[in-house]
Design a protein around this motif. Structure first.
Motif, PDB file in Angstrom:
ATOM      1  N   PHE A  17       0.783  -1.235   0.000  1.00 13.87           N
ATOM      2  CA  PHE A  17       0.000   0.000   0.000  1.00 13.87           C
ATOM      3  C   PHE A  17       0.820   1.294   0.000  1.00 13.87           C
ATOM      4  N   ILE A  18       2.059   1.253   0.468  1.00 16.28           N
ATOM      5  CA  ILE A  18       2.787   2.482   0.768  1.00 16.28           C
ATOM      6  C   ILE A  18       3.055   3.351  -0.462  1.00 16.28           C
ATOM      7  N   LYS A  19       3.268   2.747  -1.599  1.00 15.52           N
ATOM      8  CA  LYS A  19       3.511   3.534  -2.811  1.00 15.52           C
ATOM      9  C   LYS A  19       2.306   4.421  -3.117  1.00 15.52           C
ATOM     10  N   ASN A  20       1.118   3.845  -3.125  1.00 13.34           N
ATOM     11  CA  ASN A  20      -0.100   4.617  -3.389  1.00 13.34           C
ATOM     12  C   ASN A  20      -0.326   5.670  -2.318  1.00 13.34           C
ATOM     13  N   CYS A  21      -0.042   5.332  -1.086  1.00 15.90           N
ATOM     14  CA  CYS A  21      -0.200   6.279   0.021  1.00 15.90           C
ATOM     15  C   CYS A  21       0.675   7.502  -0.189  1.00 15.90           C
ATOM     16  N   LEU A  22       1.961   7.294  -0.433  1.00 13.09           N
ATOM     17  CA  LEU A  22       2.884   8.414  -0.591  1.00 13.09           C
ATOM     18  C   LEU A  22       2.588   9.209  -1.857  1.00 13.09           C
ATOM     19  N   GLU A  23       2.228   8.534  -2.939  1.00 16.47           N
ATOM     20  CA  GLU A  23       1.866   9.249  -4.163  1.00 16.47           C
ATOM     21  C   GLU A  23       0.668  10.159  -3.926  1.00 16.47           C
ATOM     22  N   SER A  24      -0.296   9.676  -3.180  1.00 14.07           N
ATOM     23  CA  SER A  24      -1.483  10.463  -2.875  1.00 14.07           C
ATOM     24  C   SER A  24      -1.127  11.728  -2.089  1.00 14.07           C
ATOM     25  N   ILE A  25      -0.246  11.595  -1.127  1.00 13.34           N
ATOM     26  CA  ILE A  25       0.169  12.757  -0.327  1.00 13.34           C
ATOM     27  C   ILE A  25       0.935  13.749  -1.196  1.00 13.34           C
ATOM     28  N   ILE A  26       1.865  13.253  -1.979  1.00 18.54           N
ATOM     29  CA  ILE A  26       2.697  14.113  -2.831  1.00 18.54           C
ATOM     30  C   ILE A  26       1.851  14.900  -3.827  1.00 18.54           C
ATOM     31  N   GLU A  27       0.786  14.298  -4.316  1.00 21.43           N
ATOM     32  CA  GLU A  27      -0.034  14.915  -5.356  1.00 21.43           C
ATOM     33  C   GLU A  27      -1.065  15.914  -4.829  1.00 21.43           C
ATOM     34  N   GLN A  28      -1.104  16.135  -3.530  1.00 21.68           N
ATOM     35  CA  GLN A  28      -2.039  17.117  -2.987  1.00 21.68           C
ATOM     36  C   GLN A  28      -1.731  18.507  -3.541  1.00 21.68           C
ATOM     37  N   THR A  29      -2.727  19.356  -3.624  1.00 23.90           N
ATOM     38  CA  THR A  29      -2.524  20.693  -4.184  1.00 23.90           C
ATOM     39  C   THR A  29      -1.764  21.611  -3.229  1.00 23.90           C
ATOM     40  N   TYR A  30      -1.896  21.401  -1.921  1.00 21.32           N
ATOM     41  CA  TYR A  30      -1.144  22.203  -0.963  1.00 21.32           C
ATOM     42  C   TYR A  30       0.263  21.618  -0.878  1.00 21.32           C
ATOM     43  N   LYS A  31       1.255  22.421  -1.191  1.00 21.89           N
ATOM     44  CA  LYS A  31       2.618  21.907  -1.353  1.00 21.89           C
ATOM     45  C   LYS A  31       3.548  22.191  -0.179  1.00 21.89           C
ATOM     46  N   LYS A  32       3.164  23.064   0.746  1.00 21.94           N
ATOM     47  CA  LYS A  32       4.066  23.396   1.855  1.00 21.94           C
ATOM     48  C   LYS A  32       3.891  22.353   2.972  1.00 21.94           C
ATOM     49  N   ILE A  33       4.436  21.181   2.696  1.00 24.46           N
ATOM     50  CA  ILE A  33       4.306  20.060   3.620  1.00 24.46           C
ATOM     51  C   ILE A  33       5.664  19.411   3.851  1.00 24.46           C
ATOM     52  N   GLU A  34       5.772  18.769   4.985  1.00 16.44           N
ATOM     53  CA  GLU A  34       6.866  17.830   5.222  1.00 16.44           C
ATOM     54  C   GLU A  34       6.195  16.495   5.500  1.00 16.44           C
ATOM     55  N   ILE A  35       6.746  15.455   4.924  1.00 16.88           N
ATOM     56  CA  ILE A  35       6.189  14.116   5.084  1.00 16.88           C
ATOM     57  C   ILE A  35       7.174  13.319   5.928  1.00 16.88           C
ATOM     58  N   ILE A  36       6.737  12.988   7.121  1.00 20.60           N
ATOM     59  CA  ILE A  36       7.590  12.271   8.068  1.00 20.60           C
ATOM     60  C   ILE A  36       7.146  10.811   8.080  1.00 20.60           C
ATOM     61  N   VAL A  37       7.954   9.968   7.478  1.00 24.81           N
ATOM     62  CA  VAL A  37       7.670   8.537   7.430  1.00 24.81           C
ATOM     63  C   VAL A  37       8.432   7.870   8.568  1.00 24.81           C
ATOM     64  N   VAL A  38       7.699   7.174   9.417  1.00 25.89           N
ATOM     65  CA  VAL A  38       8.319   6.461  10.536  1.00 25.89           C
ATOM     66  C   VAL A  38       8.189   4.966  10.278  1.00 25.89           C
ATOM     67  N   ASP A  39       9.290   4.357   9.847  1.00 22.62           N
ATOM     68  CA  ASP A  39       9.330   2.912   9.623  1.00 22.62           C
ATOM     69  C   ASP A  39       9.494   2.255  10.986  1.00 22.62           C
ATOM     70  N   ASP A  40       8.417   1.667  11.446  1.00 20.02           N
ATOM     71  CA  ASP A  40       8.358   1.104  12.798  1.00 20.02           C
ATOM     72  C   ASP A  40       8.814  -0.360  12.811  1.00 20.02           C
ATOM     73  N   GLY A  41      10.010  -0.594  12.265  1.00 18.01           N
ATOM     74  CA  GLY A  41      10.593  -1.937  12.304  1.00 18.01           C
ATOM     75  C   GLY A  41      10.042  -2.886  11.264  1.00 18.01           C
ATOM     76  N   SER A  42       9.676  -2.389  10.106  1.00 16.34           N
ATOM     77  CA  SER A  42       9.145  -3.248   9.037  1.00 16.34           C
ATOM     78  C   SER A  42      10.138  -4.346   8.673  1.00 16.34           C
ATOM     79  N   THR A  43       9.591  -5.514   8.354  1.00 14.97           N
ATOM     80  CA  THR A  43      10.426  -6.635   7.927  1.00 14.97           C
ATOM     81  C   THR A  43      10.235  -6.935   6.441  1.00 14.97           C
TER      82      THR A  43
END
Length: 93
Positions: A17-43
């Motif tokens: 799911f993560i690719k679609n999730c991040l693409e969706s956030i990046i494509e938002q019209t409001y651009k003054k954002i920081e995207i903080i991804v916290v990888d909580d120990g993914s395997t």
């Protein structure tokens, strides 16, 4: 509005799911954002996918930590956030 919005994305084994999730956030019209991804120990390859996105978009910061659960990832992200406003998006959204 010209205020920074911090978007915290906790990630744990969501490679499907993560690719679609991040693409969706990046494509938002409001651009003054920081995207903080916290990888909580993914395997799985979630962390690698997130790193690939961070290379393409400087607004994305990826942090890896030992698994501590959703609340732990939220708090970790909050401690890194610089925005005046905070939003949370689950990695499988």
């Amino acid at each position: 509005m010209d205020r920074l919005v911090s978007i915290i994305v906790p990630v744990f084994n969501v490679e499907v799911f993560i690719k679609n999730c991040l693409e969706s956030i990046i494509e938002q019209t409001y651009k003054k954002i920081e995207i903080i991804v916290v990888d909580d120990g993914s395997t799985d390859s979630s962390g690698i996918i997130c790193q690939e996105f961070a290379v393409k978009d400087s607004r994305i910061k990826v942090y890896k930590k030992n698994n501590g659960g959703l609340m732990s990832a939220w708090v970790y992200g909050l401690n890194k956030a610089k925005g005046e406003y905070i939003a949370f998006v689950d990695g499988d959204d």
